[in-house]
Enzyme design. Structure first.
Site, mmCIF file in Angstrom:
data_model
loop_
_atom_site.group_PDB
_atom_site.id
_atom_site.type_symbol
_atom_site.label_atom_id
_atom_site.label_comp_id
_atom_site.label_asym_id
_atom_site.label_seq_id
_atom_site.Cartn_x
_atom_site.Cartn_y
_atom_site.Cartn_z
ATOM 1 N N LYS A 249 -39.236 -10.735 6.389
ATOM 2 C CA LYS A 249 -40.486 -10.686 6.218
ATOM 3 C C LYS A 249 -41.303 -9.963 6.905
ATOM 4 C CE LYS A 249 -43.619 -13.121 7.997
ATOM 5 N NZ LYS A 249 -44.872 -12.322 7.572
ATOM 6 N N GLU B 209 -39.057 -11.070 20.859
ATOM 7 C CA GLU B 209 -39.688 -10.180 21.614
ATOM 8 C C GLU B 209 -41.213 -10.225 21.505
ATOM 9 O OE1 GLU B 209 -38.498 -8.759 24.103
ATOM 10 O OE2 GLU B 209 -36.375 -9.519 23.757
ATOM 11 N N CYS C 138 -47.258 -3.634 22.141
ATOM 12 C CA CYS C 138 -46.664 -4.762 23.142
ATOM 13 C C CYS C 138 -46.318 -4.161 24.531
ATOM 14 C CB CYS C 138 -45.596 -5.614 22.803
ATOM 15 S SG CYS C 138 -43.984 -4.702 22.212
ATOM 16 N N GLU D 157 -53.177 -10.676 27.174
ATOM 17 C CA GLU D 157 -52.819 -9.614 26.337
ATOM 18 C C GLU D 157 -54.223 -9.467 25.603
ATOM 19 O OE1 GLU D 157 -49.378 -7.637 23.940
ATOM 20 O OE2 GLU D 157 -49.806 -9.943 23.458
#
Length: 483
Positions: free
Chosen positions: A175, A250, A284, A384
């Site tokens: 997906k 992750e 990331c 973040e």
């Protein structure tokens, strides 16, 4: 030119039952429709999982070299379409064409790499005791692998999940993220052209709330691999493991580069600038904190501001230095954090503005932001942002630099810039991150070594890439032979 892609289920391209579709637009020019893809639901997801489950025996029983040949041919097909793939990637995700070309080449190399790994992945023979005739291990595929991938590396991350899963004999349902699904669909198209058996690879486009949720809980899915935000990844991992599946996630990062006085300051600014603003900071592993010794703080700040102001912001197809945010929502998120940082007392040295006028009105553009006077406990230094926003934090010595680098909920990638070997070695030992770099930006990975993080950056169960990727998608059967 607008491309149309459907779901790929059981060897057939097919739309959603509802007939609903979504246009994927260029974040640099939202009038440019890159592709149209189906908006699928649990019904199509169930069909894809059923197709994958039906194909497990055929694909797993195919000799490894034959599976590898299909992966190798897939790499060849992707290579022949490299220019088209790179242009499509830039159009749907926004990153500059040079970065897109590098990402596409990485995907090609991943398929070549795992094509060879499929040849010799099998197990080990051990010396038995007690008069047995044999003692060995066999490595077996897990079964059906569900892969949920993000938009920021829309061909590299699907490749580094699909290729090892297939190499060891799993069937796959992937997906992709709905913001940038097109190049992921083009991987599946290449696998189809390479002759993969029906059902071994399946693609379902749709929202995570339906397709992703169903994949993580479906009884016939055996293993789940996710890359994305920490909040979603933690939910996916809990859902999958509560349903008895092997899972890895992750997730995010708040990645530091520690700059010491022995470093070449201009070089350090280039390293940090490339890590912070490459890909519009939408990685990331992006450098979001520069932790700088006070002796070179002012000099470094001037140099990194110059770096940010030198970047040409624009359409990635024109090889601008930095492209747009992938969506209006992502742009709004970065602008919100810039307001938060200023309200907490950080000083905005440059950038942080939504760009308007001319070509900027058609896309989601922001100027790269550099903040000074940042305290380690400020939100801009702890959370973040996922945008081109850099916090520059002063420290008095190396020990404080390491402490500030580690004092965070994330632990994905970290680097140090120094000319002192003892500082290099100590940073490697003390850094609380899954990836540690010396005199390099925090972004950029080799495909044949493990990748993953610590703390909230990862479930820290299995690593991706290299041999670690093969281990995640397989289990070990130990065979005692007495005959």
């Amino acid at each position: 030119m607008t491309q149309t892609y459907e779901n790929y289920i059981g060897g057939e391209w097919t739309g959603s039952e509802s007939g609903e579709t979504q246009d994927v637009t260029n974040p640099a020019d939202e009038s440019d429709v890159v592709s149209t893809v189906p908006v699928s639901s649990t019904e199509e997801t169930d069909e894809a999982v059923a197709a994958a489950a039906t194909a497990t025996d055929e694909w797993a029983e195919m000799p490894g070299p034959e599976r590898g040949a299909i992966l190798r041919e897939t790499g060849e097909i992707l290579k022949s379409r490299k220019d088209e793939l790179a242009e499509t990637l830039t159009r749907e995700e926004g990153k500059p064409l040079g970065e897109a070309e590098g990402e596409v080449q990485r995907a090609i190399d991943i398929f070549y790499y795992y094509a060879e790994k499929a040849r010799d992945f099998g197990g080990t023979v051990k010396q038995p005791s007690g008069g047995r005739a044999g003692l060995q291990t066999k490595k077996e595929p897990m079964g059906v692998a569900a892969l949920i991938t993000p938009w920021n590396y829309p061909i590299a991350i699907p490749a580094w999940k699909i290729a090892p899963a297939l190499a060891v004999g799993n069937t796959v349902v992937i997906k992709p993220a709905m913001q940038a699904p097109t190049v992921g669909a083009m991987i599946v198209e290449a696998l189809d052209e390479a002759g993969i058996p029906d059902g071994a690879i399946n693609l379902v486009c749709g929202p995570g709330s339906e397709v992703g949720e169903r994949l993580t809980t479906h009884d016939d899915v055996d293993v789940v691999s996710f890359t994305g935000s920490a909040s979603v990844g933690e939910h996916v991992y809990d859902q999958a493991t509560n349903n008895g599946k092997r899972a890895q996630a992750e997730m995010g990062g708040k990645n530091p580069t520690v700059v010491m006085p022995s470093a070449d300051v201009d070089k350090a600014a280039d390293i940090v600038g490339a890590g912070a603003f490459g890909g519009t900071g939408q990685a990331c592993t992006a450098t979001s904190r520069a932790i700088v010794h006070e002796d070179v703080y002012d000099e470094f700040l001037d140099a990194v501001v110059d770096y940010a102001e030198s970047l040409e912001i624009g359409n990635g197809l024109e090889r601008a230095g930095m492209g747009p945010h992938v969506s209006e929502d992502e742009l709004s998120g970065s602008l919100e954090y810039i307001d938060i940082a200023e309200s907490e007392g950080a000083t905005l040295e440059t950038g942080g503005e939504e760009l308007t006028g001319g070509e900027y009105d058609a896309g989601n553009f922001i100027s790269p932001a550099v903040f000074s006077d940042v305290e380690p406990d400020m939100r801009i230094a702890q959370e973040e942002v996922f945008g081109p926003v850099l916090a520059v934090i002063p420290v008095s010595d190396f020990d404080e630099g390491v402490e500030v680098a580690n004092d965070i909920d994330y632990g994905l990638s970290a680097s140090v810039v120094t000319d002192r070997i003892e500082e290099e070695n100590e940073f490697i030992e003390r850094s609380e991150s899954g990836v540690v770099k010396v005199n390099e930006k925090t972004t950029g990975l080799e495909l044949h070594v493990p990748f993953g993080g610590l703390k909230r950056s990862s479930t820290n169960t299995y690593r991706e890439q290299g041999d670690a990727g093969l281990e995640f998608f397989s289990y070990i059967k130990t065979v005692y032979r007495n005959s």
